[in-house]
Design an enzyme around this catalytic site. Structure first.
Site, PDB file in Angstrom:
ATOM      1  N   GLY A 134       1.501 -10.052   4.693  1.00  0.00           N
ATOM      2  CA  GLY A 134       2.512  -9.216   5.350  1.00  0.00           C
ATOM      3  C   GLY A 134       1.993  -8.772   6.706  1.00  0.00           C
TER       4      GLY A 134
ATOM      5  N   ASP B 146       0.834  -1.209   0.000  1.00  0.00           N
ATOM      6  CA  ASP B 146       0.000   0.000   0.000  1.00  0.00           C
ATOM      7  C   ASP B 146       0.869   1.260   0.000  1.00  0.00           C
ATOM      8  OD1 ASP B 146      -2.394   1.324   0.106  1.00  0.00           O
ATOM      9  OD2 ASP B 146      -2.823   0.882   2.214  1.00  0.00           O
TER      10      ASP B 146
END
Ligand code: AR6
Length: 182
Positions: free
Chosen positions: A129, A40
């Site tokens: 993650g 992101d």
């Protein structure tokens, strides 16, 4: 590794999602759609402010994006044309619907791609993650969901972009297992 399934080229590659030249890249976002770390952060940094501006408009109109859902924006300065932002589940041990939410994240991303006439899509390993979904279990869901989707609606290319040799190895192994089963 590169394979063909249901008229679609499937690529497993080590790399950085922000550098892919597919028409769309998928972002492992959070529900706020306001950016974060990992994939992101990398996408918003490399793509520039235009992506965040569009995300803000989407949130103002529709509210936050729940886990399993996806939205599409411009890709700003990236080579891709679109970013598909999807929110994977946070891993809480595996009995809180995490598998189904991860499946939905892949499925809804592919559906948005198809709706927008996108022919090639690159996925990171969503939820593996910061959200701690176990990599092998996630890889199996990712590959199975893509295979089920392209049997109905083939794309030109689906690319799985892994950040480490180890993660790439997991995907390659999952592919071998699935293709051995037929
Ligand atoms: N290219 C490809 N893969 C990457 C990259 C990259 N540039 N950077 C990391 N990875 P994560 P999540 C791998 O944490 O688990 C964010 O803060 C990474 O090694 O990006 O879905 C969001 O805002 C891992 O295997 O996504 C959310 O709050 C995989 O991409 C939260 O993290 C996904 O790691 C989402 O967590």
């Amino acid at each position: 590794m590169e394979v063909k399934a249901a008229q679609t080229k499937i690529v497993f590659a080590k790399g950085d999602i922000t550098r892919q030249e597919t028409s769309a890249v998928v972002n492992a976002a959070n529900s706020s759609l306001m950016g974060g770390g990992g994939v992101d952060g990398a996408i918003h940094r490399a793509g520039g402010h235009a992506i965040l501006e569009e995300c803000k408009k989407i949130v103002a109109a529709k509210g936050p994006c729940p886990p399993g859902q996806a939205v599409i924006t411009t890709a700003g300065n990236l080579k891709a044309r679109y970013v598909i932002h999807t929110v994977g589940p946070i891993w809480r041990g595996g009995d809180r619907g995490e598998d189904e939410l991860l499946r939905q994240a892949y499925f809804n991303s592919l559906s948005l791609a198809a709706e927008h006439g996108v022919k090639s899509v690159a996925f990171p390993a969503i939820s593996t993650g910061a959200y701690h979904f176990p990599q092998e279990r996630a890889a199996r869901i990712a590959v199975c969901t893509v295979l089920a989707f392209i049997r109905e609606k083939p794309l030109e290319e689906v690319r799985f972009v892994l950040f480490s040799d180890e993660d790439l190895g997991v995907y390659n192994q999952v592919w071998e297992e699935l293709s051995a089963k037929g």
